[in-house]
Design an enzyme around this catalytic site. Structure first.
Site, PDB file in Angstrom:
ATOM      1  N   GLU A 228       0.822  -1.204   0.000  1.00  0.00           N
ATOM      2  CA  GLU A 228       0.000   0.000   0.000  1.00  0.00           C
ATOM      3  C   GLU A 228       0.859   1.259   0.000  1.00  0.00           C
ATOM      4  O   GLU A 228       0.562   2.237  -0.676  1.00  0.00           O
ATOM      5  CB  GLU A 228      -0.933  -0.001   1.215  1.00  0.00           C
ATOM      6  CG  GLU A 228      -1.932  -1.144   1.272  1.00  0.00           C
ATOM      7  CD  GLU A 228      -3.067  -0.998   0.276  1.00  0.00           C
ATOM      8  OE1 GLU A 228      -3.057  -0.008  -0.488  1.00  0.00           O
ATOM      9  OE2 GLU A 228      -3.953  -1.855   0.257  1.00  0.00           O
TER      10      GLU A 228
ATOM     11  N   ARG B 276       0.571   3.746  -3.306  1.00  0.00           N
ATOM     12  CA  ARG B 276      -0.112   5.006  -3.004  1.00  0.00           C
ATOM     13  C   ARG B 276       0.873   6.155  -2.805  1.00  0.00           C
ATOM     14  O   ARG B 276       0.788   7.189  -3.459  1.00  0.00           O
ATOM     15  CB  ARG B 276      -0.988   4.861  -1.760  1.00  0.00           C
ATOM     16  CG  ARG B 276      -2.098   3.830  -1.886  1.00  0.00           C
ATOM     17  CD  ARG B 276      -2.929   3.808  -0.619  1.00  0.00           C
ATOM     18  NE  ARG B 276      -3.831   2.670  -0.567  1.00  0.00           N
ATOM     19  CZ  ARG B 276      -5.112   2.755  -0.192  1.00  0.00           C
ATOM     20  NH1 ARG B 276      -5.612   3.907   0.142  1.00  0.00           N
ATOM     21  NH2 ARG B 276      -5.867   1.685  -0.158  1.00  0.00           N
TER      22      ARG B 276
ATOM     23  N   ASP C  86      -5.015  -9.869  -7.686  1.00  0.00           N
ATOM     24  CA  ASP C  86      -5.381  -9.062  -8.841  1.00  0.00           C
ATOM     25  C   ASP C  86      -4.225  -8.389  -9.569  1.00  0.00           C
ATOM     26  O   ASP C  86      -3.963  -8.644 -10.738  1.00  0.00           O
ATOM     27  CB  ASP C  86      -6.419  -8.021  -8.434  1.00  0.00           C
ATOM     28  CG  ASP C  86      -6.002  -7.225  -7.195  1.00  0.00           C
ATOM     29  OD1 ASP C  86      -4.968  -7.536  -6.590  1.00  0.00           O
ATOM     30  OD2 ASP C  86      -6.745  -6.291  -6.817  1.00  0.00           O
TER      31      ASP C  86
ATOM     32  N   GLU D 210     -12.382   0.259  -9.854  1.00  0.00           N
ATOM     33  CA  GLU D 210     -11.999  -0.713 -10.878  1.00  0.00           C
ATOM     34  C   GLU D 210     -12.903  -0.680 -12.109  1.00  0.00           C
ATOM     35  O   GLU D 210     -12.426  -0.768 -13.248  1.00  0.00           O
ATOM     36  CB  GLU D 210     -11.974  -2.129 -10.279  1.00  0.00           C
ATOM     37  CG  GLU D 210     -10.804  -2.399  -9.364  1.00  0.00           C
ATOM     38  CD  GLU D 210     -10.974  -1.754  -7.998  1.00  0.00           C
ATOM     39  OE1 GLU D 210      -9.946  -1.491  -7.334  1.00  0.00           O
ATOM     40  OE2 GLU D 210     -12.137  -1.502  -7.598  1.00  0.00           O
TER      41      GLU D 210
END
Length: 1295
Positions: free
Chosen positions: A247, A251, A396, A569
Site C-alpha cells: 500500500e 499510493r 489481482d 476498478e
C-alpha cells in the site's frame, strides 16, 4: 439524453449543499463587485492608454485550450492563485479587477476567513437584512444560470462531455475542501463525524499524496500549493512505525513519482513557481520519493527476495505478515515493479530495479500451471501457500503489472508479454464461465486449486481486468488503429470480445443494486456443470430496470457483500474501453455511475462523500469513511473518461494500480532484463534440474556425519551472519517486528463480516501451512532428525506475534516474581511457587538464617545476570520458536536438544496442577474451618487459566502484564512498609534494627544451611528465561528484548535483595510459625508473619490476595511455556504429531489442551495425600531450570566460538551480552555448583542421622529432584508442642 433531472439534484443532499453554498457565495461576490466597480473603471481608463504594454500574467492558464475552457471560469472567479501577491498583475483592466476580487477570496484577509478555490464555501460575514435584499437580483440570475446548466437536456442535443467533466471536478473540490476543513493532514477522513485519524504517529499524507496528480490534472493550483506546503514542512518518514509495503508503494511512492512526472513534463498543469526548473522545490516530489523508497527496500531483505508484507519506516527492517501464516500476498509482492523501475530510471540507481524484477523471477520459478498463481507466497523461501487462485483480492494486480511492465519499457522486455499471454490463456481455460439464465461472462475463482470446483464469485476488484485485457490487446492505441497492424490476429479479436463481455458483467453489478452502486462482491448462478469459455453464449444487449427483470436472476447478492467502498476498478475499465474502442456507451455508463455516487454518497453540511455500508437499500447505510482512492482513482478516472483523448494518451504512459501516471521509456544502455525463465517442456512445466552426483567417498559413519554437520555450521556462520542465520543463505533471518497500525482495508473480503460465534469456531480450525518449525526440519523418513533444517525454525515462528514491548518488560520483571510468585520471595518467602515448594513456607529462612539469604540470592543473581544476557544475545539473533532446546540442538547436539525440550516441557506441565493446588491452599487463610471444598476453587482457577490461554499469546501477555503490575506494586508497598516497621513505625513503636541478626543470629545450620539456601535461591529465580521464550511471539524482539534483558537483573535483584534484607530484619529464623506452618498454612509466610508481628490486621488478607494472583500468574505461564515447547517437539518429530496442530489464530491449540488436561491433577487438593502429590510433581521438574540455564550458557559459549573462528566481530551482533563469554562460563559454573550443593544437602540433610535409612533415601530423591524435604517440618513439629507454640506467639506479640 432527455432526462429532466440527470443528477436527481432536486432531491439529493448534494444539491442542497451546492445550492446553499452557491447562494451565499453569489451574495458576497455581488457586494464586492459593486464596491470595486468605481475603482475598476478608473483603472480601465488608464489600461486603455497602456493597452500596448498589456501582457497576460505568467500563471494564467491558456484561454484557447479546449481542455481548460471551464477551468478558466473558476480561475477567473478566484482571481488569485496560491503562489503569492506577485502574481496578481502586470497592470491594466484585468489587473485591477483581479486584485480586488482576488483579495476578496484571499484567506489571508482577516475579515473573511475562506478556503482557496472553494466556489461553494459560505461567508461567515454577518449582514443586515436590508443589505441581503440588495442581492436578490444577482441571486436570481445565479439560480437561472444554475438551472440552465444542470436542468433538463433538449432532445437530440449533443452531450457536452467537458461540462460533465466539470461536474466531476466540482465533486472533487467538494470532497477535498471537506477534508481540508475537518481533517487536514490526517491519513483518514470520516466525513459524517467530521474527524480525521492518523495511521502513523506523525502521519503519512495518505490522502494528500495520493491526490496530488489528480489536482494537477484538474488544474487546482491553489489546493496543490497547499498540499505541497504540507509535504515540504510536515511530511517526515522518520517514524518508528510498521507500514504495509504494498500500500505504501502504490499510493505514497506512486503518488510522489506521478506528481514529479506531471509537474516536469506538463508544467502548465496547475503551474507553481516553486517547482519550476532551478527553483528550490524543483525536486521535492522526487526527493521525498527516494527517501521513502530507501526505507521500503528493507522489506526485500528476505532470504528469498520476496518482500515482507510490512516494513518499519525508521529501521527499514522487513516485517512478516501478522496473519495468513506469515505469508505475503502475491499481489502485494508483485505490484511494486512499475514504481521501482521508474525510480531507477529517474535516479540511475539499478538497486531498485534489481530488487523488483527478482520478485517476478522467484514467482515464475515456482512453475505454476498455466500462469495462474495462489494468492499467498512465503517471503522466507519464495514458495506459495495454499492453492486458492483468484483475480480478486490478494491476486489481482500481479496480472495487471505483467502487461504494464511490458508496456512501461516500450515493449523491450518480451518476457513480461509472455507471462501475460500465458496467464490470460490460463484465465480463459480455468476461470471463465457463464451465468444462468442470461449468460453473463463470469471471471470466477478456484479456491481449492485449478483441478477442483469453481466458485462463481467476483470481487469488484476483478473489474480492473477488462480494461487491462483491452490494453494488452492494443498496446494502448485505439482498436481501429491496432487492427491495421500486421500483428493483429484472431487472438486479439477474442481478447477484445472477452474485455467487452467482462465490462458488461461489471456494469451489471452496478445496475442490479438499488442505488446503482456495485457491491463489494457479487456471486452468480451458473450452469451445472459450469460452461467452459468456448461454450456458445449471448448476454442481453440492454439492462431492463424492472424489478423482476430476467437478467437480475443471474446475480446473487449476499447481505455481507453489499457495501460499496467507492472503488475505481469498473470506471477504470470504462476509461480504457472508451479510449480503445471509442464506443460512447462506456461514457454513458460512467455518467450514470457518477450520478449514483453523487446522489447516494454525498454527505450533508459540506462533508463531501462517503463509502456505504449497504448500497442495496434506499436511503443507503453510510460508513463514515472517505477512501483515499476516491480522490486518487475513482474521480480521476471519471475525469479522464469525460476528457479528450489527448489528455494522458495511453500509448505514452502506464498507469499504476492506484491510478498514478508514469511515462513509458526505453531501456537504453543502463537497464536490462536481469533474468530468464527456466526451460519448460511441451506441457509448460519446468524441466527438472539434472541429478546431483553424490561422491562415493563421503564418510557415512556417525562421526563423519557429525563432522559434516559441524563444518556446515561453521561455514554458514560466515556466510549467514549478515542474514541472521547460521545455516544457509536461504534460512530465515531474525526479522524485525514493530508495532502494527492497520492501513485502510483496500482488499476487504466477506470474512470480516462473519458473526462472532462463527469467527470463534473458524479460528479453531487447523491451518495446515502453519508449523512451529518449517517443513524439512526432519528427515525424509519422518524420523531422522536434521539439525540443519531444524535450525531454520528458530527465526521463523508462525505463532502469532502479538506481544508488545510492555508485555515483554512485565514478563521479564513480574514473571520472575511470579515464579517466585511473591510468595517464593517475599510473602511465601522461598516457598518455590513455580519451581519450588509452595507448602514449606519460610523454611529457607529457617534453614540458613538471614545472612545466608543475602549471600545466596546475591550469588544466584550474578549467575542469572550472566545467563539472561547470554539468552538475550541469542534470542535477538534467533527469536526462539518453541523452546530453548533449539539452542542446544543448534550449537551443542541434537540429542541434547531433544532432552532439553522434554525436560522443559515436563517442568511446566506439572507446574499447572501444582500452582492450582497451591492457590486452593491459599484460600484456607480465609476458610480456616474448611467449610468449602478445594475442588470448587480448583475449578474456578483452572477455567480462568485455560480461558486466558485460549485468547492466544495476546491474552497471555495482557494477563501477565496485569498480574505483574499487581505483584510489583505489592513488592514496592511491602518494602516501604517494612522499612517503616523496622524503624519503629509499628503499633508498639519499638525500634527493631538488626536485633534478629544478633539473636538468634545471622546464620543457622552452618555451611550446610547456607548450601540449602543456595539451592533454594536458584529455584526461586526459575521462570526468568520465559522472556526469551516469549521473544518468538513478540512484535519487535530486536527492540523489546534487549531492553527487557538489561533491566530484568537490576529490577529483580532490587526486589529480591531489598525484600530479603527487610524480611531477615523483621522475622527471626527461629520463629515458631516458620517451624510449624505445615504444608497447608499460608500464614507461615515470613511476609505475613512480619505484618502480624506489627499488629496490622487488614494487610495479611490483602497480601494473600496478591499471593493468589501470583499463583495464577505462574499457572498461566505454565500453559504458555509447555504448549509452545510441545508443539515445537511435535513439529520436529520428537513428540506425537497431533501436538503440532496450529489453528488459524496461531495457537498450538492441541498442546494447550494437553497442558490444560494435566491441570486436572489439581483435584488431588481434596485428597489426604495432597502434600505427597505436590512433593513428587515438583520432584519431576525441580532441576529443569538449572539444566536449562546451564545449557543456555554453554550454547552461548559455543556460539561465540563459532562466530570468532569465522572472523566476525562482536560489533556485527544486534545485541551483545555485557558479561560476554566469561559471564557464560561463570553462569555455567554456578549451575554446576547448584547441582553439587543439591546432591550434598539431599543425601545428607540437616538432621539426617535421626531420619533412618528409608527416610534418608526418600529425602534424597525428593531433594535432589528439587523439593525441600519434609524432614524440617516433621522434625520441628516433633519438637514443638501446642502449648509451646502458644507461649511463643504470646512472646512475639508482647515483644
Amino acid at each position: 439524453m432527455n432526462v429532466r433531472d440527470p443528477f436527481n439534484l432536486h432531491r439529493s443532499p448534494a444539491f442542497n449543499i451546492l445550492r446553499g453554498t452557491a447562494t451565499r457565495a453569489a451574495a458576497n461576490v455581488t457586494q464586492k463587485v459593486v464596491e470595486a466597480g468605481a475603482q475598476a473603471l478608473e483603472s480601465g481608463r488608464q489600461a486603455v492608454e497602456d493597452m500596448s504594454t498589456f501582457s497576460i500574467p505568467k500563471n494564467v492558464p491558456s484561454f484557447t485550450n479546449p481542455q481548460r475552457e471551464l477551468e478558466n471560469r473558476v480561475w477567473g472567479a478566484s482571481g488569485v492563485t496560491a503562489r503569492s501577491a506577485a502574481s496578481h498583475s502586470n497592470g491594466g483592466v484585468m489587473s485591477g479587477v483581479q486584485d480586488r476580487v482576488g483579495g476578496f477570496f484571499d484567506k489571508n484577509k482577516g475579515d473573511l476567513p475562506m478556503y482557496k478555490d472553494k466556489p461553494y464555501a459560505p461567508s461567515r460575514r454577518n449582514r443586515s437584512v436590508w443589505r441581503r435584499k440588495r442581492t436578490l437580483g444577482i441571486f436570481g440570475t445565479f439560480v437561472i444560470a444554475a438551472l440552465y446548466f444542470l436542468g433538463p437536456e433538449k432532445a437530440g442535443s449533443k452531450i457536452d462531455w467537458l461540462d460533465r467533466r466539470e461536474r466531476v471536478k466540482e465533486a472533487f473540490i467538494l470532497s477535498w475542501d471537506a477534508y481540508d476543513r475537518y481533517a487536514w493532514g490526517y491519513d483518514e477522513f470520516h466525513p459524517i463525524s467530521k474527524k480525521g485519524r492518523q495511521m502513523t504517529p506523525k502521519g503519512m499524507g495518505w490522502i494528500i499524496v495520493d491526490a496530488l496528480d489528480t489536482m494537477m490534472l484538474m488544474n487546482l493550483t491553489s489546493r496543490l500549493s497547499h498540499a505541497r506546503e504540507w509535504l515540504s514542512t510536515k511530511l517526515d518518514y522518520e517514524q518508528d512505525q510498521e507500514v504495509n509495503t504494498f500500500e505504501t508503494t502504490i499510493r505514497m511512492l506512486g503518488g510522489l513519482l506521478s506528481a514529479h512526472y506531471l509537474s516536469t513534463e506538463f508544467p502548465d498543469m496547475a503551474p507553481l513557481t516553486d517547482d519550476d526548473e532551478g527553483a528550490a522545490g524543483e525536486d521535492l516530489y522526487l526527493e521525498k520519493a527516494k527517501d521513502l523508497a530507501d526505507r521500503i527496500m528493507g522489506a526485500f531483505e528476505s532470504p528469498s527476495g520476496i518482500p515482507y508484507a510490512s516494513v518499519n519506516l525508521k529501521t527499514s527492517q522487513g516485517v512478516v505478515s501478522h496473519a495468513d501464516g506469515g505469508a505475503s500476498s502475491t499481489a502485494e509482492a508483485a505490484t511494486l515493479q512499475l514504481e521501482l523501475k521508474y525510480l531507477t530510471k529517474l535516479t540511475g540507481e539499478t538497486f531498485y530495479w534489481e530488487k523488483a524484477e527478482k520478485v517476478i523471477k522467484i514467482i515464475d520459478d515456482n512453475g505454476m500451471e498455466d500462469g495462474l498463481l495462489p494468492i499467498y507466497i512465503y517471503a522466507h523461501d519464495g514458495h506459495f501457500r495454499g492453492s486458492n487462485i483468484r483475480l480478486g483480492s490478494r491476486g489481482d494486480s500481479y496480472y495487471e503489472y505483467l502487461i504494464k511492465q511490458y508496456l512501461q519499457t516500450s515493449k523491450e522486455e518480451p518476457i513480461y508479454e509472455e507471462l501475460w499471454d500465458e496467464a490470460l490463456a490460463g484465465v480463459q481455460k480455468h476461470l471463465i464461465t457463464y451465468s444462468s439464465p442470461s449468460q453473463f461472462t463470469v471471471l470466477a475463482e478456484r479456491p481449492d486449486g485449478l483441478h477442483n470446483a469453481i466458485s462463481p464469485k467476483m470481487d469488484h476488484l476483478v473489474c480492473f481486468m477488462p480494461g487491462t485485457i483491452a490494453l494488452g490487446a492494443t498496446g494502448g492505441i485505439s482498436e481501429k488503429e491496432a487492427r491495421k497492424l500486421p500483428t493483429w490476429n484472431s487472438k486479439n479479436d477474442k481478447e477484445m470480445q472477452l474485455a467487452r463481455e467482462l465490462t458488461k458483467t461489471c456494469w451489471g453489478m452496478y445496475k442490479v443494486m438499488a442505488t446503482g452502486l456495485a457491491p463489494e462482491i457479487a456471486h452468480f448462478n451458473i450452469h451445472d456443470p459450469p460452461l467452459p469459455a468456448s461454450a456458445p453464449h449471448k448476454s442481453p444487449d440492454t439492462f431492463d430496470d424492472l424489478g423482476d427483470a430476467e437478467w437480475k436472476k443471474d446475480f446473487v447478492l449476499k447481505p455481507a457483500d453489499v457495501h460499496n467502498l467507492q472503488r475505481p476498478e469498473t470506471i477504470e475499465s470504462l476509461f480504457y474501453m472508451w479510449r480503445i474502442t471509442g464506443d460512447d456507451i462506456y461514457r454513458e455508463w460512467g455518467w450514470d455511475m457518477f450520478k449514483s455516487f453523487l446522489n447516494y454518497t454525498a454527505v450533508e453540511e459540506g462533508g463531501g462523500f462517503t463509502s456505504l455500508g449497504n448500497a442495496n437499500i434506499i436511503p443507503p447505510q453510510k460508513r463514515d469513511n472517505m477512501e483515499s482512492f476516491w480522490l486518487a482513482e475513482t474521480l480521476k478516472y471519471f475525469y479522464l473518461l469525460f476528457s479528450p483523448n489527448d489528455l494522458i494518451p495511453l500509448d505514452k504512459v502506464v498507469i499504476n494500480t492506484e491510478a498514478h501516471i508514469f511515462p513509458r521509456f526505453k531501456l537504453g544502455p543502463l537497464f536490462k532484463t536481469g533474468w530468464k525463465r527456466k526451460p519448460r517442456g511441451p506441457d509448460g512445466k519446468i524441466l527438472p534440474d539434472p541429478p546431483v552426483k553424490v561422491e562415493p567417498s563421503a564418510d557415512r559413519t556417525l562421526k563423519g556425519r557429525l563432522h559434516t554437520v559441524w563444518k556446515a555450521i561453521m561455514n554458514d556462520v560466515e556466510k549467514g551472519s549478515q542474514k541472521g542465520s547460521l545455516y544457509s543463505k536461504d534460512a530465515v533471518p531474525s526479522p524485525v517486528y514493530s508495532n502494527h497500525v492497520g492501513e485502510p482495508n483496500y482488499e476487504e473480503t466477506t470474512e470480516i463480516h462473519q458473526s462472532l460465534g462463527r469467527r470463534i469456531i473458524e479460528s479453531f480450525k487447523r491451518d495446515p501451512t502453519l508449523n512451529v518449525t518449517p517443513r524439512g526440519a526432519i528427515g525424509s523418513n519422518g524420523r531422522v532428525f536434521n539439525p540443519e533444517n531444524a535450525a531454520l525454525a528458530t527465526a521463523n515462528s508462525p505463532l502469532a506475534r502479538r506481544l508488545k514491548g510492555r508485555h515483554l518488560q512485565m514478563i521479564a520483571i513480574g514473571g520472575s516474581i511470579g515464579t517466585l510468585s511473591l510468595g517464593n520471595l517475599v510473602w511465601q518467602l522461598l516457598m518455590f511457587q513455580g519451581t519450588g515448594l509452595f507448602v514449606a513456607s519460610g523454611k529457607a529462612l529457617e534453614a540458613g538464617g538471614p545472612a545466608s539469604l543475602l549471600i545466596c540470592f546475591s550469588l544466584i543473581g550474578i549467575m542469572l545476570y550472566c545467563t539472561v544476557h547470554a539468552l538475550g544475545e541469542m534470542a535477538v539473533l534467533f527469536p526462539v520458536a518453541g523452546s530453548f532446546s533449539a539452542y542446544s540442538t543448534r550449537f551443542l547436539d541434537p540429542a541434547w536438544g531433544f532432552a532439553m525440550g522434554w525436560n522443559y516441557a515436563m517442568q511446566w506441565l506439572v507446574v499447572l496442577p501444582l500452582e492450582i493446588i497451591a492457590a486452593s491452599i491459599t484460600i484456607d487463610f480465609w476458610d480456616r474451618n474448611g467449610k468449602y471444598d478445594h475442588a470448587i476453587f480448583v475449578t474456578v482457577f483452572l477455567i480462568t487459566i485455560i480461558t486466558i490461554n485460549l485468547f492466544g499469546v495476546k491474552g497471555y501477555g495482557e494477563a501477565e502484564f496485569f498480574f505483574a503490575i499487581i505483584k510489583v506494586i505489592a513488592v514496592i508497598g511491602y518494602i516501604l512498609l517494612a522499612i517503616v516497621l523496622n524503624c519503629g513505625g509499628g503499633l508498639d513503636g519499638s525500634y527493631i534494627g538488626g536485633r534478629y541478626w544478633i539473636d538468634p543470629g545471622a546464620f543457622h545450620n552452618g555451611f550446610k544451611g547456607l548450601c540449602s539456601v543456595f539451592v533454594t535461591a536458584a529455584f526461586a529465580f526459575a521462570g526468568t528465561e520465559l522472556v526469551g521464550l516469549a521473544a518468538a511471539e513478540t512484535a519487535n524482539p530486536r527492540k523489546s528484548l534487549p531492553t527487557a534483558v538489561k533491566q530484568v537483573f537490576w529490577r529483580i535483584s532490587l526486589f529480591y535483595i531489598v525484600s530479603l534484607t527487610l524480611v531477615g530484619l523483621l522475622v527471626p529464623y527461629n520463629d515458631y510459625r516458620l517451624l510449624t506452618g505445615g504444608t497447608a498454612n499460608a500464614a507461615a509466610s515470613p511476609f505475613v508473619i512480619s505484618i502480624q508481628n506489627a499488629g496490622i490486621e487488614v494487610l495479611p488478607s490483602l497480601m494473600n490476595v496478591v499471593i493468589l494472583i501470583a499463583v495464577l500468574s505462574v499457572g498461566n505461564s505454565s500453559i504458555f511455556g509447555s504448549s509452545r515447547t510441545l508443539a515445537a517437539l511435535a513439529d520436529q518429530g520428537q513428540a506425537p504429531k497431533i501436538l503440532s496442530y496450529i489453528d488459524r489464530k496461531g495457537r498450538p491449540i492441541v498442546a494447550i489442551g494437553v497442558a490444560s488436561a494435566i491441570g486436572f491433577i489439581a483435584y488431588a487438593a481434596d485428597s489426604g495425600a495432597q502434600g505427597t502429590v505436590l512433593d513428587w510433581m515438583l520432584a519431576l521438574s525441580g532441576l529443569s531450570s538449572t539444566f536449562t540455564w546451564g545449557s543456555i550458557c554453554l550454547a552461548h559459549v559455543r556460539f561465540r566460538r563459532a562466530w570468532k573462528l569465522q572472523g566476525h566481530s562482536l560489533d556485527e551482533l544486534a545485541f551483545r551480552s555485557q558479561p560476554g563469554v566469561i559471564g557464560s562460563w561463570i553462569g555455567f559454573a554456578f549451575n554446576a555448583l547448584v547441582l553439587v550443593a543439591q546432591f550434598w544437602v539431599g543425601a545428607w540433610p540437616v538432621g539426617y542421622k535421626a531420619m533412618g535409612v528409608r527416610g534418608q533415601l526418600e529425602n534424597f530423591f525428593l531433594y535432589y529432584l528439587a523439593v525441600t524435604p519434609k524432614a524440617f517440618a516433621s522434625r520441628f513439629q516433633d519438637e514443638y508442642t501446642a502449648e509451646e507454640a502458644r507461649i511463643e506467639m504470646s512472646n512475639h506479640i508482647k515483644y
